[in-house]
Write a protein that holds these residues in place. Structure first.
Motif, mmCIF file in Angstrom:
data_model
loop_
_atom_site.group_PDB
_atom_site.id
_atom_site.type_symbol
_atom_site.label_atom_id
_atom_site.label_comp_id
_atom_site.label_asym_id
_atom_site.label_seq_id
_atom_site.Cartn_x
_atom_site.Cartn_y
_atom_site.Cartn_z
ATOM 1 N N UNK A 1 0.829 -1.212 0.000
ATOM 2 C CA UNK A 1 0.000 0.000 0.000
ATOM 3 C C UNK A 1 0.860 1.256 0.000
ATOM 4 N N UNK A 2 0.449 2.232 -0.802
ATOM 5 C CA UNK A 2 1.176 3.491 -0.851
ATOM 6 C C UNK A 2 2.441 3.452 -1.674
ATOM 7 N N UNK B 1 11.033 11.612 -15.390
ATOM 8 C CA UNK B 1 11.119 11.241 -13.978
ATOM 9 C C UNK B 1 9.714 10.998 -13.434
ATOM 10 N N UNK B 2 9.462 9.790 -12.940
ATOM 11 C CA UNK B 2 8.175 9.442 -12.329
ATOM 12 C C UNK B 2 8.261 9.378 -10.813
ATOM 13 N N UNK B 3 9.391 9.805 -10.253
ATOM 14 C CA UNK B 3 9.592 9.751 -8.808
ATOM 15 C C UNK B 3 9.259 11.117 -8.212
ATOM 16 N N UNK B 4 8.271 11.167 -7.333
ATOM 17 C CA UNK B 4 7.833 12.431 -6.736
ATOM 18 C C UNK B 4 8.766 12.905 -5.626
ATOM 19 N N UNK B 5 9.718 12.058 -5.204
ATOM 20 C CA UNK B 5 10.573 12.429 -4.075
ATOM 21 C C UNK B 5 12.036 12.597 -4.462
ATOM 22 N N UNK B 6 12.341 12.652 -5.735
ATOM 23 C CA UNK B 6 13.745 12.697 -6.126
ATOM 24 C C UNK B 6 13.974 13.672 -7.274
ATOM 25 N N UNK B 7 14.878 14.622 -7.052
ATOM 26 C CA UNK B 7 15.457 15.416 -8.129
ATOM 27 C C UNK B 7 16.820 14.813 -8.440
ATOM 28 N N UNK B 8 17.037 14.430 -9.673
ATOM 29 C CA UNK B 8 18.298 13.791 -10.042
ATOM 30 C C UNK B 8 19.309 14.854 -10.463
ATOM 31 N N UNK B 9 20.304 15.097 -9.605
ATOM 32 C CA UNK B 9 21.365 16.053 -9.933
ATOM 33 C C UNK B 9 22.495 15.323 -10.638
ATOM 34 N N UNK C 1 4.729 14.008 1.301
ATOM 35 C CA UNK C 1 5.219 14.394 2.634
ATOM 36 C C UNK C 1 5.088 13.277 3.652
ATOM 37 N N UNK C 2 4.802 12.063 3.194
ATOM 38 C CA UNK C 2 4.589 10.929 4.083
ATOM 39 C C UNK C 2 5.858 10.458 4.769
ATOM 40 N N UNK C 3 5.779 9.291 5.463
ATOM 41 C CA UNK C 3 6.902 8.805 6.289
ATOM 42 C C UNK C 3 8.205 8.594 5.526
ATOM 43 N N UNK C 4 8.146 8.286 4.229
ATOM 44 C CA UNK C 4 9.374 7.996 3.486
ATOM 45 C C UNK C 4 10.072 9.213 2.919
ATOM 46 N N UNK C 5 9.585 10.420 3.212
ATOM 47 C CA UNK C 5 10.143 11.625 2.614
ATOM 48 C C UNK C 5 11.610 11.828 2.973
ATOM 49 N N UNK C 6 11.976 11.596 4.228
ATOM 50 C CA UNK C 6 13.334 11.885 4.691
ATOM 51 C C UNK C 6 14.251 10.655 4.650
ATOM 52 N N UNK C 7 13.732 9.504 4.252
ATOM 53 C CA UNK C 7 14.557 8.296 4.141
ATOM 54 C C UNK C 7 14.932 7.995 2.697
ATOM 55 N N UNK C 8 14.432 8.790 1.756
ATOM 56 C CA UNK C 8 14.751 8.565 0.352
ATOM 57 C C UNK C 8 13.936 7.477 -0.296
ATOM 58 N N UNK C 9 12.887 6.999 0.391
ATOM 59 C CA UNK C 9 12.044 5.945 -0.191
ATOM 60 C C UNK C 9 11.302 6.500 -1.412
#
Length: 456
Positions: free
Chosen positions: A261-262, A319-327, A277-285
């Protein structure tokens, strides 16, 4: 009975030899499983541990990581370097990095060390660190570029003051069990080996000093160790066929809200921001957009135009990842016509020649600084694209049988999932779907004609 005894003795001797051979193989085997990438056979990260001076109870060392990989870099949130002390060493202080935990320093009555852990984990400091806490090549949040993209940022260093250690070349002990996370698993490090002391030159280049002792550690990368599932996929299309070949279904996983789920979110979901902004925001999930392929990255290769002496391809990275900017992202593509790249629009380019012998079929692409070197998170701006103009080689060029499509594609060093070759867009007059229906009428007509002629 004597014959039986001789046979038993032979079997016993054979078993002893087998055990001895197994022991020899076991102890002569390398300490680590070396990873191998055919496109970058010599790629590795080398760690140099240079002892610069002795102290009352140990030494001061400068530790530097050099990225000798052609197209694989360490991105945010950066590297984590670990090891196990050989004795009961402690870290008195550090410059340019820090240990993540202090550990139990209760036996020190005053001025406790920076870290007393037997197996410390070290991380880089952030940009903006005060100058008195910096050394050269530090404080980049653990990001290390490739030599191809940015040689000036392809190394990372820190200084460590070690106590309760040896104070001579004979009494000092090398750390063991080095680990490198970048930022997750994937790298396997070998034993530390005593090497030739590193030389340091003054700014004017007129004087050289050298380390008192140097240890070298080599770390190699394995995509399988890094992640059990792929992280990118490839889709295809062409001007000569209306078919768009999408990424294979479940390339990087499948949508399953019952067991995961999620794991994804729809782009028009009213809960999109709360999911980000869920639990995985700061772990890089990763939080990817719900698609049939479920990959964070899709590479689309479109055969766009055909000229008399040239042909043109459009490449789009999404990019389909909402939590990652690829530098500092990069793309590696293998195609037999890359020895005739004529012009490239909005990407940087460098040919790679992993096989030698004049074979130039592999190209590395990356974004232009301050223009598209940052691949934004999923959304309207989450893509980068370029067009490639290639000159035709009359001896090899064809649009038949999927020749115009890439053989392999890597994004940020990871191999992307390709569609099955039988799904590639075919030329209209070469498609098996159009060839087969014509064969039967011709065959029937030939039989009827032969029958009529037999009666004439």
């Amino acid at each position: 009975m004597a014959v039986g005894g001789d046979a038993g003795s032979s079997r016993s001797a054979a078993c002893s030899c087998a055990v001895l051979l197994a022991a020899v193989l076991l102890f002569s085997a390398p300490a680590t499983t070396e990873a191998y990438d055919s496109l970058d056979p010599n790629g590795n990260i080398t760690i140099k541990w240079d002892i610069r001076e002795w102290t009352a109870d140990g030494y001061v060392a400068v530790v530097t990581m050099f990225n000798y990989q052609q197209f694989r870099h360490i991105s945010a949130p950066g590297w984590q370097l670990g090891w196990t002390w050989a004795k009961k060493e402690v870290i008195w202080s550090m410059v340019g990095a820090q240990a993540t935990e202090q550990g139990d320093c209760s036996k020190f009555k005053s001025s406790p060390p920076h870290s007393c852990k037997r197996d410390p984990t070290i991380v880089d400091l952030l940009p903006g660190t005060p100058y008195n806490q910096q050394i050269a090549n530090c404080c980049k949040a653990g990001v290390i570029d490739t030599f191809n993209q940015d040689p000036s940022n392809a190394a990372s260093s820190f200084q460590v003051s070690v106590g309760l250690a040896g104070t001579t070349n004979k009494t000092v002990k090398v750390p063991k069990n080095f680990t490198l996370k970048a930022p997750g698993p994937g790298y396997t490090c070998g034993r530390a080996i005593v090497g030739k002391p590193t030389k340091y030159f003054t700014s004017d280049g007129r004087r050289a000093t050298q380390a008192l002792m140097t240890w070298n550690v080599t770390c190699t990368y394995s995509q399988f160790l890094a992640q059990k599932t792929p992280s990118c996929c490839v889709s295809l299309s062409s001007f000569y066929n209306d078919t768009i070949v999408n990424c294979p279904t479940c390339s990087c996983g499948c949508q399953n809200n019952n067991t995961r789920p999620g794991s994804c979110v729809n782009e028009n979901s009213p809960y999109l921001q709360s999911a980000i902004d869920g639990p995985g925001k700061y772990t890089g999930q990763p939080l990817v957009q719900c698609t049939s392929h479920m990959c964070p990255i899709r590479i689309h290769w479109h055969v766009k135009l055909n000229y008399k002496d040239y042909w043109r391809v459009k490449v789009t990275i999404t990019n389909f990842n909402y939590r990652m900017n690829y530098t500092q992202w990069n793309l590696v593509v293998q195609h037999p016509n890359f020895d005739n790249i004529t012009k490239l629009f909005s990407f940087n380019y460098k040919p790679l020649t992993p096989y030698g012998g004049g074979i130039n079929d592999t190209a590395m692409f990356w974004g232009m600084k301050f223009y598209n070197d940052l691949l934004m998170q999923a959304g309207p701006l989450g893509n980068a694209q370029s067009e490639i103009l290639l000159k035709k080689d009359s001896a090899t060029f064809t649009f038949d049988k999927g020749w115009a499509f890439p053989r392999r594609v890597y994004f940020n060093g990871d191999n992307c999932v390709m569609p099955s070759p039988d799904a590639y867009p075919w030329l209209p007059n070469a498609s098996p779907l159009t060839k087969q229906p014509l064969t039967l009428p011709l065959l029937v007509f030939s039989i009827l004609l032969a029958t009529l002629l037999a009666y004439v």
